[in-house]
Design an enzyme around this catalytic site. Sequence first.
Site, PDB file in Angstrom:
ATOM      1  N   HIS A  41     -70.779 -13.586  14.634  1.00  0.00           N
ATOM      2  CA  HIS A  41     -69.261 -13.403  13.889  1.00  0.00           C
ATOM      3  C   HIS A  41     -69.456 -14.863  13.018  1.00  0.00           C
ATOM      4  CE1 HIS A  41     -68.704 -17.145  16.345  1.00  0.00           C
ATOM      5  NE2 HIS A  41     -69.236 -16.280  17.541  1.00  0.00           N
ATOM      6  N   THR A  95     -63.927 -22.371  21.198  1.00  0.00           N
ATOM      7  CA  THR A  95     -63.436 -21.424  22.133  1.00  0.00           C
ATOM      8  C   THR A  95     -62.609 -21.879  23.364  1.00  0.00           C
ATOM      9  OG1 THR A  95     -65.625 -21.497  23.279  1.00  0.00           O
ATOM     10  CG2 THR A  95     -65.590 -19.858  21.751  1.00  0.00           C
ATOM     11  N   LYS A  96     -62.773 -23.460  23.530  1.00  0.00           N
ATOM     12  CA  LYS A  96     -62.036 -24.032  24.669  1.00  0.00           C
ATOM     13  C   LYS A  96     -62.006 -25.628  24.236  1.00  0.00           C
ATOM     14  CE  LYS A  96     -66.288 -24.897  26.973  1.00  0.00           C
ATOM     15  NZ  LYS A  96     -66.935 -24.488  28.069  1.00  0.00           N
ATOM     16  N   ARG A 118     -62.798 -12.504  16.999  1.00  0.00           N
ATOM     17  CA  ARG A 118     -63.944 -12.841  15.998  1.00  0.00           C
ATOM     18  C   ARG A 118     -64.817 -11.819  15.661  1.00  0.00           C
ATOM     19  NH1 ARG A 118     -64.527 -15.717  20.573  1.00  0.00           N
ATOM     20  NH2 ARG A 118     -66.351 -15.832  21.720  1.00  0.00           N
ATOM     21  N   ASP A 124     -73.843 -15.577  18.620  1.00  0.00           N
ATOM     22  CA  ASP A 124     -75.104 -15.959  18.450  1.00  0.00           C
ATOM     23  C   ASP A 124     -76.171 -15.932  20.041  1.00  0.00           C
ATOM     24  OD1 ASP A 124     -73.268 -17.340  20.147  1.00  0.00           O
ATOM     25  OD2 ASP A 124     -73.596 -19.601  18.929  1.00  0.00           O
TER      26      ASP A 124
END
Length: 440
Positions: A45, A51-52, A120, A334
Amino acid sequence: MSVKSLPLVVSALLAGLSFPLLSFADDAPATQNLQLQQAVILSRHGVRAPTKQTKKMEQVAAKDWPVWPVKFGYLTPRGEHLVTLMGGYYGEYFRKEGLISDKSCPANGAIFGWGDVDQRTRLTTQALLNGIAPGCHLDAHFQNDLKKADPLFHALKAKVCKLDEKTAQQAIEQQAGGSLSALDKTYAPQLQLMSNVLDYPHSAYCQKMQKKGQQCELGINMPSSVKVKENGTDASLKGAIGLSSTLAEIFLLQDAQGMTDPAWGNIKDQKTWQGLMALHNLQFSLMSGTPYLAKSNGTPILQAIDSALGAPEKPASGYTLPTGNKLLILGGHDTNIENVAGALGLNWSLDGQPDNTPPAGALVFERWQSRTSHQQYISLKMVYQTRDQMRSQQVLTLNNPPSSIAITLPGCENIGPNKLCAIKTFHQVMTKAQLPRCKI
């Protein structure tokens, strides 16, 4: 940083430096007697927000983290634009090679895009389609239940198969070239770079360590270890290297997002970028590229790619992507790219890009046929935007292409500069890399 200063796992990754740097446009002389028949793009993506944001991430940095324009883990508008630029280049290239028409929209079924369930990955798959065939209204596809793990991209989370804790631990240590505790010492210089960028000595976490009478040093305060979930659905690297991997990737995403001062302006040169991202590439090599983990989670992706390129064995009914596509796009992560690399024994390092699996980077499998002998071959490339191309949002064309590197596929003939693999050999290699228990 020299290759000699790294342990076995990263030395293997950097072995790809000897490969020639190619653009797709450079392939013409080597493939002048070959006709492109089909392609599969396994893409990461595009640029996303972190993500956090954990309490530990906040505590190890002396300054506040910047605010992103989207939710955690979401593709940013700029990230979507960068992906569309990649799609625009793919479209030019595939039209030049005659894979898709240069006069009209692709025929129904000629191009198919399947993305993972995350925002994403869904938007990335759509952006690639929009760039490849603008105005043609090609729709990305994904499974209906967006709250459930897609087994194609997450065999372990979807419980197609599971990890054995002891086997996973041993496999990771073998990949690391020894005990994980030794990595903290081996990578002390890179961890010191991370400490400098974070201004760790002035962080809340460092102050907490000092109150406990401990030395303020990342590698000492957070020793590396591996945790395998009891249900066998995941393995993660804990400690300073695991945390630094996440933070280094965030810095690179900030840079690609065009933020004014990525990493608070504390990354001054390419050497620092390489040192920080060496921690990220190491973590990915261990947790996604270790063959046992890579094959466990990556078998469905290998199945899909192999099947799309003509393998006789198809995925089980109930999960079969449409056949007969000239171009198949798989919009994943990834981790999926690293899974394929680990399962097949692939190695590469990217010029102009310190991340081995950068945003919108892709493994591109191509099936070629000789115009005279009709022999078919598979070529494999890693295609990616450099840091400069992402930072400046360069329009990508045949005259200004993204970077591309031909990848050696172990077990194949690897003919010529494009490392061509006879298609029969390719299917044998792909089959050998899969775990029967993890097939879908």
